[in-house]
Write a protein that holds these residues in place. Structure first.
Motif, PDB file in Angstrom:
ATOM      1  N   PRO A 199      -8.720  21.174   2.911  1.00 17.91           N
ATOM      2  CA  PRO A 199      -8.486  19.913   2.212  1.00 17.91           C
ATOM      3  C   PRO A 199      -8.636  20.074   0.703  1.00 17.91           C
ATOM      4  O   PRO A 199      -9.607  20.674   0.220  1.00 17.91           O
ATOM      5  CB  PRO A 199      -9.564  18.986   2.781  1.00 17.91           C
ATOM      6  N   ALA A 200      -7.661  19.533  -0.031  1.00 14.29           N
ATOM      7  CA  ALA A 200      -7.671  19.644  -1.491  1.00 14.29           C
ATOM      8  C   ALA A 200      -7.696  18.280  -2.168  1.00 14.29           C
ATOM      9  O   ALA A 200      -8.110  18.167  -3.326  1.00 14.29           O
ATOM     10  CB  ALA A 200      -6.450  20.415  -1.962  1.00 14.29           C
ATOM     11  N   GLY A 201      -7.254  17.240  -1.474  1.00 11.60           N
ATOM     12  CA  GLY A 201      -7.222  15.909  -2.059  1.00 11.60           C
ATOM     13  C   GLY A 201      -6.864  14.878  -1.025  1.00 11.60           C
ATOM     14  O   GLY A 201      -6.432  15.210   0.090  1.00 11.60           O
ATOM     15  N   GLY A 202      -7.053  13.628  -1.372  1.00 16.63           N
ATOM     16  CA  GLY A 202      -6.739  12.554  -0.444  1.00 16.63           C
ATOM     17  C   GLY A 202      -6.266  11.317  -1.190  1.00 16.63           C
ATOM     18  O   GLY A 202      -6.468  11.187  -2.398  1.00 16.63           O
ATOM     19  N   ALA A 203      -5.635  10.422  -0.462  1.00 18.55           N
ATOM     20  CA  ALA A 203      -5.126   9.187  -1.063  1.00 18.55           C
ATOM     21  C   ALA A 203      -4.878   8.175   0.046  1.00 18.55           C
ATOM     22  O   ALA A 203      -4.939   8.502   1.240  1.00 18.55           O
ATOM     23  CB  ALA A 203      -3.842   9.459  -1.837  1.00 18.55           C
ATOM     24  N   SER A 204      -4.583   6.944  -0.360  1.00 21.43           N
ATOM     25  CA  SER A 204      -4.293   5.887   0.605  1.00 21.43           C
ATOM     26  C   SER A 204      -3.072   5.099   0.175  1.00 21.43           C
ATOM     27  O   SER A 204      -2.643   5.149  -0.977  1.00 21.43           O
ATOM     28  CB  SER A 204      -5.502   4.963   0.783  1.00 21.43           C
ATOM     29  N   LEU A 205      -2.517   4.368   1.129  1.00 23.30           N
ATOM     30  CA  LEU A 205      -1.324   3.563   0.908  1.00 23.30           C
ATOM     31  C   LEU A 205      -1.457   2.274   1.705  1.00 23.30           C
ATOM     32  O   LEU A 205      -1.777   2.295   2.891  1.00 23.30           O
ATOM     33  CB  LEU A 205      -0.077   4.330   1.363  1.00 23.30           C
ATOM     34  N   ARG A 206      -1.191   1.169   1.026  1.00 20.72           N
ATOM     35  CA  ARG A 206      -1.224  -0.133   1.682  1.00 20.72           C
ATOM     36  C   ARG A 206       0.104  -0.824   1.411  1.00 20.72           C
ATOM     37  O   ARG A 206       0.548  -0.888   0.253  1.00 20.72           O
ATOM     38  CB  ARG A 206      -2.392  -0.968   1.132  1.00 20.72           C
ATOM     39  N   MET A 207       0.755  -1.335   2.444  1.00 22.67           N
ATOM     40  CA  MET A 207       2.058  -1.975   2.285  1.00 22.67           C
ATOM     41  C   MET A 207       2.020  -3.389   2.856  1.00 22.67           C
ATOM     42  O   MET A 207       1.546  -3.598   3.967  1.00 22.67           O
ATOM     43  CB  MET A 207       3.143  -1.147   2.976  1.00 22.67           C
ATOM     44  N   ALA A 208       2.529  -4.331   2.076  1.00 20.03           N
ATOM     45  CA  ALA A 208       2.590  -5.728   2.518  1.00 20.03           C
ATOM     46  C   ALA A 208       3.570  -6.473   1.631  1.00 20.03           C
ATOM     47  O   ALA A 208       3.602  -6.262   0.413  1.00 20.03           O
ATOM     48  CB  ALA A 208       1.209  -6.390   2.450  1.00 20.03           C
ATOM     49  N   GLY A 209       4.378  -7.323   2.247  1.00 18.34           N
ATOM     50  CA  GLY A 209       5.281  -8.166   1.490  1.00 18.34           C
ATOM     51  C   GLY A 209       6.262  -7.420   0.613  1.00 18.34           C
ATOM     52  O   GLY A 209       6.667  -7.917  -0.443  1.00 18.34           O
ATOM     53  N   GLY A 210       6.672  -6.223   1.034  1.00 22.46           N
ATOM     54  CA  GLY A 210       7.632  -5.455   0.264  1.00 22.46           C
ATOM     55  C   GLY A 210       7.037  -4.645  -0.866  1.00 22.46           C
ATOM     56  O   GLY A 210       7.768  -3.974  -1.606  1.00 22.46           O
ATOM     57  N   ILE A 211       5.713  -4.667  -1.012  1.00 27.72           N
ATOM     58  CA  ILE A 211       5.039  -3.910  -2.059  1.00 27.72           C
ATOM     59  C   ILE A 211       4.208  -2.801  -1.425  1.00 27.72           C
ATOM     60  O   ILE A 211       3.523  -3.014  -0.425  1.00 27.72           O
ATOM     61  CB  ILE A 211       4.136  -4.813  -2.909  1.00 27.72           C
ATOM     62  N   ALA A 212       4.291  -1.616  -2.007  1.00 20.38           N
ATOM     63  CA  ALA A 212       3.471  -0.490  -1.584  1.00 20.38           C
ATOM     64  C   ALA A 212       2.446  -0.221  -2.681  1.00 20.38           C
ATOM     65  O   ALA A 212       2.821   0.098  -3.821  1.00 20.38           O
ATOM     66  CB  ALA A 212       4.331   0.746  -1.353  1.00 20.38           C
ATOM     67  N   ALA A 213       1.169  -0.377  -2.358  1.00 20.03           N
ATOM     68  CA  ALA A 213       0.103  -0.127  -3.323  1.00 20.03           C
ATOM     69  C   ALA A 213      -0.465   1.266  -3.073  1.00 20.03           C
ATOM     70  O   ALA A 213      -0.999   1.549  -1.995  1.00 20.03           O
ATOM     71  CB  ALA A 213      -0.993  -1.173  -3.199  1.00 20.03           C
TER      72      ALA A 213
END
Length: 281
Positions: A199-213
């Protein structure tokens, strides 16, 4: 600058969508923590929310106000009382596209401007997102949560912004709690990046209402400058495009390496949030 970055425009309606998503994410994280312990709160105020998770938590703030009316004097008094009862300052993150009367009201109430943060955006549809061959990215929603959590928290514990200090720094145990609560609240997807099988790094993704955060991206110090962040960004943008999101957003410190990296990938500045604080009486 890409053609998309040059033409991307953020009106108040778009900012309201983004701020609503941010509010839902913060309140979701707080309420996840409340299932574990008492003492926090997430109170609606004028389309946003006043949140408190625990002493010293980065989730302790007022978010999303200014797009569904102006809070009344009584509402601000109630918010300030709620934070006073837990011995915490009131921190308001106010988008510059919000109703301008709110900034004037807060200044009159004794709030002081402490910092800014930038919200950047990009249209993910119809674009190719290359990944460095030396980095493998896996979506890790089923197994390896602890590995993902340890990687992200370790990366955050050693910030990498060319010596530019963040306006907030938090102890490792508090970071771990917040990252866990945000990652397990709502429809959040986790990604791990590997180099040479580790493992070198991590991230997250949240999607709702046509927006990806795109949030929670961190690289371990030993793996920086090796394309890890680019790989994590590409993987999440591909997922956003597949999900037919019309906008992907990231939040950065102004003038930071994160902002520089985001703009190099085609993100454009949408708006700025002012961070205003009032200490408890």
């Amino acid at each position: 600058m890409s053609e998309d970055a040059a033409t991307l425009f953020c009106d108040t309606a778009t900012a309201a969508r983004i701020e609503r998503m941010e509010t839902d994410a913060i309140t979701g994280g707080v309420r996840t923590g409340l299932r574990r312990s008492n003492g926090g709160f997430a109170q609606e105020i004028a389309g946003g929310a006043a949140c408190f998770a625990a002493p010293g938590s980065p989730l302790n703030k007022v978010v999303g106000v200014g797009f569904a009316g102006v809070p009344t004097v009584g509402q601000w008094e109630a918010v300030e009382q709620a934070y006073a009862e837990v011995g915490a300052p009131v921190q308001v993150e106010l988008a510059h596209l919000a109703d301008p009367r709110i900034g004037a009201d807060l200044t009159a109430r004794g709030y002081r401007l402490t910092s800014f943060e930038n919200v950047l955006g990009l249209r993910p549809r119809g674009r190719a997102w290359p990944t460095p061959q030396s980095v493998e990215v896996r979506r890790d929603d089923e197994n390896g949560f602890d590995t993902w959590l340890d990687t992200v928290v370790e990366g955050f514990a050693h910030p990498d912004d060319d010596g530019r200090p963040a306006h907030e720094e938090f102890p490792r145990d508090i970071l771990a709690t917040v990252v866990r609560d945000l990652a397990t609240a709502g429809d959040t997807h986790r990604y791990l990046a590997y180099r040479d099988g580790v493992p070198a790094g991590g991230a997250s993704l949240r999607m709702a209402g046509g927006i990806a955060a795109l949030a929670g991206a961190a690289t371990l110090p030993a793996h920086r400058r090796q394309g890890v962040q680019t790989a994590l960004l590409s993987a999440r943008l591909r997922a956003a495009a597949v999900a037919d999101c019309d906008l992907a957003v990231v939040t950065t410190e102004p003038g930071s390496k994160s902002q520089k990296n985001s703009q190099s990938q085609g993100f454009a500045l949408l708006y700025t949030r002012a961070v205003l604080v009032k200490d408890p009486a």
